[in-house]
Design an enzyme around this catalytic site. Structure first.
Site, PDB file in Angstrom:
ATOM      1  N   ASP A  11       0.821  -1.140   0.018  1.00 42.47           N
ATOM      2  CA  ASP A  11       0.173  -0.003   0.096  1.00 42.47           C
ATOM      3  C   ASP A  11       0.953   1.155   0.067  1.00 42.47           C
ATOM      4  OD1 ASP A  11      -2.246   1.738   0.375  1.00 42.47           O
ATOM      5  OD2 ASP A  11      -1.770   1.767   2.641  1.00 42.47           O
ATOM      6  N   ASP A  13      -0.167   5.123   1.040  1.00 40.74           N
ATOM      7  CA  ASP A  13      -0.313   6.084   2.022  1.00 40.74           C
ATOM      8  C   ASP A  13      -0.305   5.389   3.499  1.00 40.74           C
ATOM      9  OD1 ASP A  13      -0.943   8.103   0.327  1.00 40.74           O
ATOM     10  OD2 ASP A  13      -3.139   7.713   0.241  1.00 40.74           O
ATOM     11  N   ASP A  22      -3.383  12.469  -0.137  1.00 42.17           N
ATOM     12  CA  ASP A  22      -4.617  13.488  -0.202  1.00 42.17           C
ATOM     13  C   ASP A  22      -4.744  14.301   0.674  1.00 42.17           C
ATOM     14  OD1 ASP A  22      -5.052  12.161  -2.832  1.00 42.17           O
ATOM     15  OD2 ASP A  22      -6.594  10.951  -2.050  1.00 42.17           O
ATOM     16  N   ASP A  97      -4.755   3.508  -3.097  1.00 41.26           N
ATOM     17  CA  ASP A  97      -6.083   4.314  -3.392  1.00 41.26           C
ATOM     18  C   ASP A  97      -5.643   5.761  -3.383  1.00 41.26           C
ATOM     19  OD1 ASP A  97      -8.522   4.927  -4.011  1.00 41.26           O
ATOM     20  OD2 ASP A  97      -9.311   4.527  -1.931  1.00 41.26           O
ATOM     21  N   ASP A 183      -2.279  -0.896   5.691  1.00 44.06           N
ATOM     22  CA  ASP A 183      -2.697  -0.056   6.992  1.00 44.06           C
ATOM     23  C   ASP A 183      -3.984   0.155   7.144  1.00 44.06           C
ATOM     24  OD1 ASP A 183      -3.476   2.920   6.886  1.00 44.06           O
ATOM     25  OD2 ASP A 183      -2.043   2.245   5.272  1.00 44.06           O
TER      26      ASP A 183
END
Length: 287
Positions: A11, A13, A22, A97, A183
């Site tokens: 992942d 972030d 973001d 994402d 996470d």
């Protein structure tokens, strides 16, 4: 098993970087108040695209956004771990994402972009007007991505992405072992897709760790937690060393290579197949 047969999927972030990219950009550009006002009214990706439109109208350039991204907090040990694992010959991928512009900018700034063979995320690009555009990985306005797990956002099911990666790997001659690090809530579905010979590394006390602890019986992969950049590095490198050494044809040279990548690891004991001090224990089954 050779290091080249190990696929490490990250992942981004709060896993590779120590924040949500973001939120970091919005906060650093001073747009948090507007962001919070609009958040209840539209999907996340649409909101980020709208925020970039607002910033562009106020004279914020793509270079300004890139400068903010280059200040994103990332632990030095995580940078070293990624470079070390890549140097060993493992195949590194990202499933996130976030978006391509944010990820590419940060990776390039830290000299990490060449370490990854594949990045699966939301499209982010600069249009002909010089405005940063951000779109969903899956256009949920036209159809569902097909996963109804409550932990998956409508724009991206990481479990489906993992299944596609697994299908691609299955066509190769040599069996591959997957290590997945994450996470957030969205990292639970891909954890469910991993098999008996795979490994998942959830960040301790983060949402995916909580979900895994509550649903331990659903996870087939072995689980090894981490909490910060130092544990990210030590657990990941020791785990790779252990996977390599499981192969009966393994030579000491392979183990030595793992620890020669970073001289700081020379003082660490080689992980045995058992032993509390040599290697962190997998999470116990919760009853």
């Amino acid at each position: 098993m050779a290091a080249s047969d190990i696929v490490v999927i990250f992942d981004f972030d709060k896993t590779i970087i120590d924040c949500d990219s973001d939120n970091w950009v919005v906060d650093e550009l001073g747009a948090t108040e507007l962001f919070n006002q609009l958040l209840p009214t539209m999907p996340w990706n649409s909101l980020m695209d709208r925020m970039m439109k607002e910033q562009h109208s106020q004279g914020t350039t793509v270079e300004d956004i890139a400068a903010v991204l280059k200040r994103t907090p990332i632990h030095l040990q995580i940078i070293e771990a990624i470079k070390s694992v890549h140097a060993l010959g493992c195949d590194l991928k990202i499933v996130s994402d976030a978006n391509t512009f944010f990820i590419d900018t940060i990776l390039e700034h830290h000299g990490l972009q060449e370490c990854f063979s594949e990045i699966n995320t939301n499209p982010g690009f600069v249009d002909e007007q010089g405005r940063l555009r951000i779109f969903p990985h899956h256009d949920f306005t036209k159809s569902s991505h097909g996963c109804d797990h409550p932990s998956c956002p409508p724009n991206m099911c990481k479990g489906i992405v993992i299944e596609k990666i697994q299908a691609s790997l299955s066509m190769e001659d040599q069996k591959k072992t997957i290590i997945y690090l994450g996470d957030g809530l969205g990292d639970f579905c891909p954890s469910l897709k991993l098999g008996d010979g795979d490994y998942v590394m959830p960040r301790k006390d983060f949402p995916v760790w909580d979900l895994i602890c509550k649903n331990r019986s659903l996870i087939k992969a072995q689980i090894y937690e981490w909490s910060d950049g130092e544990e990210f590095k030590s657990v990941l490198l020791r785990l790779i060393s252990r996977i390599i050494s499981i192969d009966g044809n393994n030579t000491n040279a392979n183990i030595g290579q793992l620890y020669s990548v970073d001289c700081k690891l020379n003082t660490m004991a080689l992980p045995a197949t058992s032993g509390h001090e040599a290697f962190p224990q997998a999470l116990p089954v919760l009853h």
